[in-house]
Scaffold this motif. Structure first.
Motif, PDB file in Angstrom:
ATOM      1  N   GLN A  34       0.853  -1.198   0.000  1.00  0.00           N
ATOM      2  CA  GLN A  34       0.000   0.000   0.000  1.00  0.00           C
ATOM      3  C   GLN A  34       0.883   1.240   0.000  1.00  0.00           C
ATOM      4  N   TRP A  35       0.540   2.198  -0.848  1.00  0.00           N
ATOM      5  CA  TRP A  35       1.274   3.465  -0.934  1.00  0.00           C
ATOM      6  C   TRP A  35       0.298   4.489  -1.522  1.00  0.00           C
ATOM      7  N   PRO A  36      -0.551   5.087  -0.689  1.00  0.00           N
ATOM      8  CA  PRO A  36      -1.646   5.917  -1.201  1.00  0.00           C
ATOM      9  C   PRO A  36      -1.231   7.039  -2.144  1.00  0.00           C
ATOM     10  N   ASP A  37      -0.075   7.641  -1.936  1.00  0.00           N
ATOM     11  CA  ASP A  37       0.363   8.721  -2.830  1.00  0.00           C
ATOM     12  C   ASP A  37       0.588   8.250  -4.263  1.00  0.00           C
ATOM     13  N   LYS A  38       0.973   6.982  -4.436  1.00  0.00           N
ATOM     14  CA  LYS A  38       1.312   6.469  -5.764  1.00  0.00           C
ATOM     15  C   LYS A  38       0.314   5.441  -6.281  1.00  0.00           C
ATOM     16  N   ILE A  39      -0.335   4.717  -5.359  1.00  0.00           N
ATOM     17  CA  ILE A  39      -1.264   3.661  -5.768  1.00  0.00           C
ATOM     18  C   ILE A  39      -2.665   4.081  -5.341  1.00  0.00           C
ATOM     19  N   LYS A  40      -3.394   4.655  -6.267  1.00  0.00           N
ATOM     20  CA  LYS A  40      -4.742   5.163  -5.972  1.00  0.00           C
ATOM     21  C   LYS A  40      -5.830   4.241  -6.526  1.00  0.00           C
ATOM     22  N   GLN A  41      -5.447   3.345  -7.415  1.00  0.00           N
ATOM     23  CA  GLN A  41      -6.389   2.406  -8.020  1.00  0.00           C
ATOM     24  C   GLN A  41      -5.985   0.983  -7.616  1.00  0.00           C
ATOM     25  N   PRO A  42      -6.655   0.407  -6.643  1.00  0.00           N
ATOM     26  CA  PRO A  42      -6.299  -0.939  -6.172  1.00  0.00           C
ATOM     27  C   PRO A  42      -6.334  -1.958  -7.310  1.00  0.00           C
ATOM     28  N   ARG A  43      -5.460  -2.938  -7.229  1.00  0.00           N
ATOM     29  CA  ARG A  43      -5.443  -3.964  -8.278  1.00  0.00           C
ATOM     30  C   ARG A  43      -4.781  -5.238  -7.768  1.00  0.00           C
ATOM     31  N   VAL A  44      -4.969  -6.288  -8.520  1.00  0.00           N
ATOM     32  CA  VAL A  44      -4.254  -7.547  -8.340  1.00  0.00           C
ATOM     33  C   VAL A  44      -3.204  -7.618  -9.430  1.00  0.00           C
ATOM     34  N   ASP A  45      -1.970  -7.936  -9.061  1.00  0.00           N
ATOM     35  CA  ASP A  45      -0.867  -7.960 -10.019  1.00  0.00           C
ATOM     36  C   ASP A  45      -0.308  -9.378 -10.108  1.00  0.00           C
ATOM     37  N   GLU A  46      -0.068  -9.835 -11.329  1.00  0.00           N
ATOM     38  CA  GLU A  46       0.394 -11.207 -11.556  1.00  0.00           C
ATOM     39  C   GLU A  46       1.876 -11.281 -11.932  1.00  0.00           C
ATOM     40  N   THR A  47       2.636 -10.225 -11.706  1.00  0.00           N
ATOM     41  CA  THR A  47       4.052 -10.212 -12.066  1.00  0.00           C
ATOM     42  C   THR A  47       4.871 -11.062 -11.094  1.00  0.00           C
ATOM     43  N   PRO A  48       5.649 -12.022 -11.578  1.00  0.00           N
ATOM     44  CA  PRO A  48       6.531 -12.777 -10.677  1.00  0.00           C
ATOM     45  C   PRO A  48       7.722 -11.927 -10.228  1.00  0.00           C
ATOM     46  N   TRP A  49       7.982 -11.919  -8.932  1.00  0.00           N
ATOM     47  CA  TRP A  49       9.186 -11.288  -8.395  1.00  0.00           C
ATOM     48  C   TRP A  49       9.503 -11.904  -7.044  1.00  0.00           C
ATOM     49  N   LEU A  50      10.641 -11.540  -6.462  1.00  0.00           N
ATOM     50  CA  LEU A  50      11.083 -12.221  -5.250  1.00  0.00           C
ATOM     51  C   LEU A  50      11.875 -11.289  -4.339  1.00  0.00           C
ATOM     52  N   PHE A  51      12.247 -11.788  -3.169  1.00  0.00           N
ATOM     53  CA  PHE A  51      12.882 -10.967  -2.134  1.00  0.00           C
ATOM     54  C   PHE A  51      14.120 -10.227  -2.622  1.00  0.00           C
ATOM     55  N   ALA A  52      14.876 -10.826  -3.517  1.00  0.00           N
ATOM     56  CA  ALA A  52      16.103 -10.181  -3.997  1.00  0.00           C
ATOM     57  C   ALA A  52      15.821  -8.838  -4.646  1.00  0.00           C
ATOM     58  N   ASP A  53      14.566  -8.606  -5.049  1.00  0.00           N
ATOM     59  CA  ASP A  53      14.206  -7.361  -5.728  1.00  0.00           C
ATOM     60  C   ASP A  53      13.926  -6.208  -4.762  1.00  0.00           C
ATOM     61  N   VAL A  54      13.809  -6.496  -3.473  1.00  0.00           N
ATOM     62  CA  VAL A  54      13.425  -5.456  -2.518  1.00  0.00           C
ATOM     63  C   VAL A  54      14.500  -4.386  -2.400  1.00  0.00           C
ATOM     64  N   LEU A  55      15.763  -4.788  -2.231  1.00  0.00           N
ATOM     65  CA  LEU A  55      16.830  -3.795  -2.071  1.00  0.00           C
ATOM     66  C   LEU A  55      16.939  -2.869  -3.284  1.00  0.00           C
ATOM     67  N   PRO A  56      17.043  -3.388  -4.508  1.00  0.00           N
ATOM     68  CA  PRO A  56      17.119  -2.463  -5.645  1.00  0.00           C
ATOM     69  C   PRO A  56      15.859  -1.619  -5.826  1.00  0.00           C
ATOM     70  N   THR A  57      14.701  -2.151  -5.433  1.00  0.00           N
ATOM     71  CA  THR A  57      13.468  -1.369  -5.542  1.00  0.00           C
ATOM     72  C   THR A  57      13.483  -0.189  -4.587  1.00  0.00           C
ATOM     73  N   LEU A  58      13.851  -0.419  -3.329  1.00  0.00           N
ATOM     74  CA  LEU A  58      13.892   0.671  -2.355  1.00  0.00           C
ATOM     75  C   LEU A  58      15.011   1.652  -2.663  1.00  0.00           C
ATOM     76  N   ALA A  59      16.102   1.162  -3.239  1.00  0.00           N
ATOM     77  CA  ALA A  59      17.155   2.082  -3.695  1.00  0.00           C
ATOM     78  C   ALA A  59      16.614   2.995  -4.790  1.00  0.00           C
ATOM     79  N   ASP A  60      15.885   2.422  -5.725  1.00  0.00           N
ATOM     80  CA  ASP A  60      15.299   3.177  -6.831  1.00  0.00           C
ATOM     81  C   ASP A  60      14.309   4.223  -6.308  1.00  0.00           C
ATOM     82  N   ILE A  61      13.442   3.812  -5.413  1.00  0.00           N
ATOM     83  CA  ILE A  61      12.437   4.720  -4.856  1.00  0.00           C
ATOM     84  C   ILE A  61      13.074   5.861  -4.087  1.00  0.00           C
ATOM     85  N   SER A  62      14.135   5.569  -3.374  1.00  0.00           N
ATOM     86  CA  SER A  62      14.768   6.591  -2.530  1.00  0.00           C
ATOM     87  C   SER A  62      15.823   7.414  -3.265  1.00  0.00           C
ATOM     88  N   GLY A  63      16.082   7.089  -4.522  1.00  0.00           N
ATOM     89  CA  GLY A  63      17.023   7.872  -5.313  1.00  0.00           C
ATOM     90  C   GLY A  63      18.476   7.504  -5.131  1.00  0.00           C
TER      91      GLY A  63
END
Length: 468
Positions: A333-362
């Motif tokens: 959940q991230w109300p500022d960015k996700i305003k339209q709730p949905r179900v997502d079928e994209t496969p991903w895994l824990f290894a993606d968390v660090l690069p994702t948060l790095a990307d989000i935080s700049g």
């Protein structure tokens, strides 16, 4: 003249507000990553087929993204958590057994977010760094921590010892056989107190519950709402072990299914308290909340994952590389960015968390010394117009070890990989590769290896490359 001055001042005020709005919207989000311990894919109401009540988690799903194809880092605690902390899948891990821990040179997601100016805190179970001052949470990027340090401490719901910033704390409410302080409630309360503090920087909170892992125990107000067909767990109360885990969990549990369901409902309650705290403080909209589990459901201490269909529709459980052991609930959940709730079928895994948060935080990971990750950023999914992710291969490896009652043959290595709709598993380096269409056949019951020989060969070559 005075009236004109007021008009000018008012106009300037409106101009300043209009200029400030984009700045506020572009602020780095607070991040709360909530990790549960051995929670099955189908133990959250939002996934549709459980008697367990989780209204607060369902609310997160209803307001954000419910990921249906998300995976943990491994099928047991320690390698899954190291994967999460460091952004590595099994190919980049030096040890894929439950003995793995962080080492001094590791760069964690907390280190990365310190580069972005975040205040960082960990509340709950740690268990992946035993050298105080070298691999404890403070040395691994967290400004503060409170909770359980070793993996064995995480086996008790009413602990007598916890840790705060490297110092032992006596939990006197639980001494002498008393059960006055429930660990998960303590962790949640610490997180809430931290969130309530005023600070100049955005914060990153890892709330790592040690539940619903055994032992099975919860305040009665959570378990008494459930009534199931039960087989009492006797532990060591009869003088004989009731199962192979009884030495770890000797206390009897009269209604284990009700207690386990209550443990999940307790977690749901604590999550609800956290979201209410964020809302009351006025920071919910710009807070990224992630809720997930470190692996599939367990059968320890009287737990019966089959009775509650804990991993449904997937095959297996904790310690399996069939999807029941690694396919986990993932709500964001991230109300500022996700305003339209949905179900997502994209496969991903824990290894993606660090690069994702790095990307989000700049944070440019190319500029972070010693960081080593093979995960990818999924930031493009965390908005109302998601960007498709390129197809790639996800990989897991589980090495069995001494000390695990369910290890089987010591030295066995299990491997699994997924590409698109297809999933391959190999239960031992000398075993045959099994191949499944995980979308059409989530129970992994129809082995397609003989039908798709070229695909089987592709997965075989991958497994051979990384088997050591």
């Amino acid at each position: 003249m005075i009236k004109n001055t007021h008009k000018v001042a008012g106009a300037l005020g409106l101009l300043l507000l209009s200029l400030m709005k984009p700045a506020i919207a572009s602020e780095k989000p607070n991040v709360i990553f909530i990790l549960t311990d051995d929670l099955g894919f189908n133990q959250v109401g939002a996934y549709g087929n459980t008697p367990i009540k989780t209204p607060n988690l369902d609310n997160i799903a209803n307001k954000g993204i419910r990921f249906n194809q998300a995976y943990a880092g491994n099928t047991v605690c320690s390698p899954s958590r190291v994967s999460l902390f460091t952004g590595r899948d099994g190919r980049y891990m030096t040890n894929n057994s439950n003995t793995v821990q962080l080492v001094e040179s590791d760069i964690t997601v907390a280190h990365v977010l310190k580069h972005a100016g975040y205040d960082t805190a960990l509340f709950g179970k740690y268990s992946i760094g035993s050298q105080m001052g070298v691999t404890d949470p403070l040395a691994m990027g967290f400004d503060t921590w409170y909770g359980m340090y070793s993996i064995l401490e995480g086996h008790r719901q009413y602990p007598q010892i916890l840790w705060r910033d490297g110092k032992k704390l006596r939990i006197t409410e639980n001494e002498g056989g008393k059960k006055g302080a429930y660990a998960q409630e303590l962790f949640a309360n610490e997180a809430i107190e931290y969130i309530e503090q005023d600070r100049e920087n955005p914060f990153f909170v890892m709330l790592t519950f040690s539940s619903p892992h055994a032992e099975l125990a919860v305040p009665e107000k959570y378990s008494k709402q459930y009534s199931f067909k039960e087989k009492p767990y006797t532990g060591m109360s009869t003088g004989q072990p009731s199962d192979k885990y009884a030495a770890y969990y000797p206390e009897p549990v009269e209604k284990p299914n009700a207690v386990l369901a209550g443990m999940v409902s307790a977690l749901d309650d604590y999550v609800g308290q956290i979201t209410k705290t964020l809302e009351k403080k006025g920071i919910l909209d710009n807070t990224l909340i992630v809720f997930t589990s470190d692996n599939g459901p367990h059968d320890e201490g009287g737990a019966d994952p089959k009775a509650l269909k804990a991993a449904a529709p997937y095959k297996g459980q904790k310690r399996d590389l069939y999807d029941g052991g690694i396919h986990v609930p993932m709500l964001i959940q991230w109300p500022d960015k996700i305003k339209q709730p949905r179900v997502d079928e994209t496969p991903w895994l824990f290894a993606d968390v660090l690069p994702t948060l790095a990307d989000i935080s700049g944070v440019d990971l190319n500029l972070v010394p010693r960081v080593k990750t093979n995960g990818v950023s999924i930031k493009g999914l965390l908005k109302d117009s998601p960007e498709p992710q390129p197809e790639r291969v996800l990989y897991w490896e589980f090495a069995k070890q001494v000390g695990d009652p369910n290890s089987g043959v010591i030295g066995d290595t299990f491997q699994a990989a997924r590409k698109g709709d297809f999933k391959a598993v190999r239960y031992g380096i000398d075993s045959e590769v099994e191949l499944y269409n995980i979308i059409k056949d989530p129970s992994e019951s129809k082995n397609l290896a003989s039908k798709y020989k070229s695909m089987k060969k592709e997965f075989f070559e991958l497994f051979e490359k990384y088997k050591n």
